[in-house]
Design a protein around this motif. Structure first.
Motif, short mmCIF file in Angstrom:
data_model
loop_
_atom_site.label_atom_id
_atom_site.label_comp_id
_atom_site.label_asym_id
_atom_site.label_seq_id
_atom_site.Cartn_x
_atom_site.Cartn_y
_atom_site.Cartn_z
N TYR A 196 3.48 5.26 7.79
CA TYR A 196 4.38 4.14 8.10
C TYR A 196 5.31 4.57 9.22
O TYR A 196 5.96 5.62 9.15
CB TYR A 196 5.19 3.72 6.90
CG TYR A 196 6.19 2.64 7.23
CD1 TYR A 196 5.76 1.36 7.54
CD2 TYR A 196 7.55 2.91 7.25
CE1 TYR A 196 6.67 0.36 7.87
CE2 TYR A 196 8.47 1.92 7.56
CZ TYR A 196 8.02 0.65 7.88
OH TYR A 196 8.92 -0.33 8.21
N MET A 197 5.38 3.80 10.27
CA MET A 197 6.22 4.12 11.42
C MET A 197 7.12 2.93 11.73
O MET A 197 6.65 1.79 11.80
CB MET A 197 5.33 4.45 12.63
CG MET A 197 6.07 4.97 13.83
SD MET A 197 4.91 5.61 15.08
CE MET A 197 4.63 7.27 14.45
N GLU A 198 8.40 3.20 11.90
CA GLU A 198 9.36 2.14 12.15
C GLU A 198 10.26 2.49 13.33
O GLU A 198 10.74 3.63 13.44
CB GLU A 198 10.23 1.90 10.91
CG GLU A 198 11.24 0.78 11.09
CD GLU A 198 12.06 0.52 9.83
OE1 GLU A 198 13.11 -0.14 9.96
OE2 GLU A 198 11.66 0.96 8.75
N LEU A 199 10.49 1.54 14.22
CA LEU A 199 11.40 1.74 15.33
C LEU A 199 12.83 1.57 14.85
O LEU A 199 13.17 0.58 14.21
CB LEU A 199 11.11 0.74 16.45
CG LEU A 199 9.68 0.66 16.99
CD1 LEU A 199 9.63 -0.24 18.21
CD2 LEU A 199 9.14 2.04 17.31
N ARG B 230 0.84 -1.19 0.00
CA ARG B 230 0.00 0.00 0.00
C ARG B 230 0.88 1.24 0.00
O ARG B 230 2.06 1.18 0.35
CB ARG B 230 -0.92 0.02 1.21
CG ARG B 230 -0.21 -0.01 2.54
CD ARG B 230 -1.14 0.07 3.72
NE ARG B 230 -1.69 1.41 3.88
CZ ARG B 230 -2.39 1.79 4.94
NH1 ARG B 230 -2.66 0.92 5.89
NH2 ARG B 230 -2.85 3.02 5.04
N ASN B 231 0.31 2.32 -0.41
CA ASN B 231 1.02 3.59 -0.38
C ASN B 231 0.76 4.28 0.95
O ASN B 231 -0.39 4.40 1.37
CB ASN B 231 0.53 4.51 -1.51
CG ASN B 231 0.89 3.97 -2.87
OD1 ASN B 231 1.83 3.20 -2.99
ND2 ASN B 231 0.16 4.37 -3.89
N TYR B 232 1.81 4.73 1.60
CA TYR B 232 1.67 5.47 2.84
C TYR B 232 1.92 6.94 2.56
O TYR B 232 2.70 7.30 1.68
CB TYR B 232 2.67 4.98 3.89
CG TYR B 232 2.37 3.60 4.42
CD1 TYR B 232 1.62 3.43 5.57
CD2 TYR B 232 2.84 2.47 3.75
CE1 TYR B 232 1.34 2.16 6.06
CE2 TYR B 232 2.57 1.20 4.23
CZ TYR B 232 1.82 1.05 5.38
OH TYR B 232 1.54 -0.21 5.86
N ALA B 233 1.25 7.77 3.33
CA ALA B 233 1.42 9.21 3.13
C ALA B 233 2.85 9.64 3.46
O ALA B 233 3.51 10.33 2.67
CB ALA B 233 0.43 9.98 3.99
N TYR B 234 3.36 9.21 4.62
CA TYR B 234 4.69 9.60 5.05
C TYR B 234 5.33 8.48 5.87
O TYR B 234 4.64 7.59 6.37
CB TYR B 234 4.64 10.87 5.92
CG TYR B 234 4.00 12.04 5.23
CD1 TYR B 234 4.60 12.64 4.12
CD2 TYR B 234 2.79 12.56 5.68
CE1 TYR B 234 4.01 13.71 3.48
CE2 TYR B 234 2.18 13.64 5.05
CZ TYR B 234 2.80 14.20 3.95
OH TYR B 234 2.20 15.26 3.32
N ASP B 235 6.65 8.55 5.99
CA ASP B 235 7.43 7.57 6.76
C ASP B 235 8.00 8.25 8.00
O ASP B 235 8.66 9.30 7.90
CB ASP B 235 8.59 7.02 5.92
CG ASP B 235 8.11 6.26 4.70
OD1 ASP B 235 6.90 6.00 4.61
OD2 ASP B 235 8.95 5.94 3.83
N ALA C 231 -0.60 4.75 13.84
CA ALA C 231 -0.03 5.38 12.65
C ALA C 231 -0.48 4.64 11.39
O ALA C 231 -0.83 5.26 10.38
CB ALA C 231 1.50 5.39 12.75
N GLU C 232 -0.47 3.32 11.45
CA GLU C 232 -0.93 2.51 10.31
C GLU C 232 -2.37 2.86 9.95
O GLU C 232 -2.71 3.00 8.77
CB GLU C 232 -0.81 1.04 10.68
CG GLU C 232 -1.36 0.06 9.65
CD GLU C 232 -0.35 -0.29 8.57
OE1 GLU C 232 -0.76 -0.89 7.58
OE2 GLU C 232 0.83 0.05 8.73
N GLN C 233 -3.19 3.03 10.96
CA GLN C 233 -4.60 3.38 10.72
C GLN C 233 -4.74 4.75 10.08
O GLN C 233 -5.73 5.02 9.39
CB GLN C 233 -5.37 3.35 12.05
CG GLN C 233 -5.47 1.96 12.67
CD GLN C 233 -5.97 1.99 14.10
OE1 GLN C 233 -6.16 3.07 14.69
NE2 GLN C 233 -6.19 0.82 14.69
#
Length: 511
Positions: free
Chosen positions: A244-247, A207-212, A238-240
């Motif tokens: 996209y959020m990554e540790l 899927r396309n995410y707005a921002y990372d 954030a996913e909802q």
């Protein structure tokens, strides 16, 4: 009692996204590289072809032979930022290359590593070539990795010079592919392939995410500002929200250019990797919470005391002490008991209560060995401190942090019973707490900036006294989010989204 967790990795897998990896060179035939998940194009194509102007998601690896001002290589990175593409190197990194003083300042932290690397060199000048963050000589791999984290660029030549027996960075410039010996190309090809394999940006997304967004945390931190389950909840929200959020951890500084924002969720300090991350991310054009100036300002209690006094915001009676207070009978002028604070104290560490003048003198002597200035405040006993969370210059949450059992602070680091480490807590609706507390907290936080802050306040006889303003405040499941639940995380994420949009709009207006 706060929960803390010591193990964990990044949460969530991103799958499918139409992000394109572009390798841009003066002449594509010079690259002599085969990367399955990257497209090789010329600088002329990238700068003039409307197809590349209109790509919504792209990561641009600038392999041009020169980054000089107004050269094609410079414009590749500049226009990448204008198009909201991620450029490696960024324009800010290119600017760093132009100043020897900036380069040397940024590499001060690795001085011991530089001296060790060239300890046996007999020449007065040495060069180190970096290929996708690695050196072909394994002896220099650690130095190469550290340099890449500071100056993310596909290929670089770093020149060192020995001055008065000390090795210093002299020049950093792109390493032209056409000048690489053909015999080295198989190794360079392998390094390039491995580079793209291990990076998140080669992965396909569904899927396309707005921002990372990168979330910096420390899996080994004993009392982190947010527990791992809290961060997982944050990632889920954030996913909802299509983010996209990554540790990430302290080893991922070289990956900052992959993201649009950095959210720091490990305890910050100035002489610390968290400040380096914040400074680097800000220089790379990322939205950052906690931003560098918030860390600088909140980390020093002397600065805070001076700033609050100038704005006539009430605090416990305060003195700034130096070594002259140890002369004569000056200490006798101070009332007891007193609370002495190291300027960079945090989480109740570096804070000492003294009840006698003998204690005061001894403690002052010890603390002045670490800092030329200290803070002294009248001890103001209360059953709890208010903690008001402030985001975007508005109140976010309100908690009472009660003193630890049998202790005068909210955290008792001296206890052997971990269940008694923290005092009790209670969360309130903003409208249910004294307006003077909220107003004072917001005023104090606004002196620091517009980021995320936790303001500690003592309420005595209907008056609010600011104890300190903290960047990187605690946010944990069941405590600060007790009433707002997921709405608290949505507000945090929405703030980051808004900041990214504003930053991009400003970038476009400037060009």
């Amino acid at each position: 009692m706060r929960q803390n967790f010591h193990h964990g990795q990044s949460t969530g897998q991103k799958t499918n996204q139409s992000t394109i990896n572009l390798l841009v060179a003066d002449d594509p035939t010079d690259l002599r590289l085969k990367i399955d998940n990257a497209t090789i194009i010329s600088a002329h194509q990238y700068l003039t072809d409307s197809h590349y102007q209109n790509i919504p998601y792209a990561r641009v690896f600038n392999l041009c032979s020169s980054y000089k001002y107004q050269s094609s290589g410079y414009y590749v990175s500049l226009l990448a930022e204008a198009r909201s593409h991620r450029s490696i190197p960024s324009v800010s990194t290119i600017q760093d290359f132009q100043s020897r003083s900036i380069m040397r300042s940024m590499t001060d932290e690795m001085d011991n590593l530089i001296q060790k690397a060239f300890a046996t060199a007999t020449a007065k000048e040495m060069s180190l070539d970096l290929y996708f963050g690695q050196s072909l000589d394994k002896r220099f791999n650690e130095l190469a990795t550290r340099l890449y984290r500071l100056f993310p660029s596909p290929m670089l030549r770093v020149d060192f010079v020995q001055i008065k027996g000390k090795w210093l960075v002299d020049k950093i410039a792109p390493l032209a592919m056409k000048k690489i010996d053909e015999a080295l190309m198989p190794t360079v090809q392998e390094l390039a392939v491995n580079f793209f394999k291990r990076k998140r940006f080669h992965q396909a997304r569904m899927r396309n995410y707005a921002y990372d967004i990168a979330v910096l945390y420390d899996p080994e931190e004993v009392e982190p500002p947010s527990s791992l389950p809290t961060l997982k909840r944050l990632c889920k929200v954030a996913e909802q929200m299509n983010m996209y959020m990554e540790l990430i951890t302290r080893n991922d500084m070289d990956r900052l250019s992959e993201f649009d924002a950095l959210f720091i969720r490990t305890t910050t300090n100035v002489n610390h990797y968290t400040y380096q991350f914040s400074r680097k991310a800000y220089a790379e054009g990322l939205v950052v919470i906690d931003d560098p100036w918030s860390i600088l300002r909140c980390a020093n209690k002397v600065y805070l005391a001076e700033r609050l006094a100038q704005e006539q915001i009430a605090t416990p009676q305060t003195w700034i002490l130096d070594s002259t207070w140890l002369k004569g009978d000056r200490l006798g002028e101070l009332p007891l008991p007193l609370v002495l604070k190291q300027p960079d104290s945090a989480f109740s560490k570096g804070v000492v209560k003294v009840k006698t003048y003998e204690q005061l003198k001894t403690t002052l002597q010890n603390l002045l060995k670490k800092s030329d200035l200290l803070l002294a405040q009248v001890f103001m006993p209360t059953a709890f401190d208010w903690r008001i969370g402030v985001l975007d210059r508005k109140p976010l949450f309100a908690c009472q942090y009660h003193m630890a059992d049998g202790h005068w602070q909210i955290v008792n680091w001296e206890t052997k019973n971990k269940n008694n480490l923290w005092g009790a807590y209670k969360t309130f609706e903003i409208d249910d707490i004294p307006p003077v507390v909220v107003k004072t907290a917001v005023r104090a936080a606004n002196l620091i900036g517009d980021g995320l802050y936790g303001v500690d306040i003592k309420e005595v006889d209907g008056k609010a006294y600011v104890i300190e303003v903290n960047d990187n405040p605690n946010i944990d499941l069941g405590i600060e989010d007790q009433l707002l639940k997921n709405e608290l995380y949505r507000r945090l994420i929405q703030s980051l989204m808004t900041r990214i949009k504003v930053a991009r709009d400003i970038s476009r207006l400037r060009l």
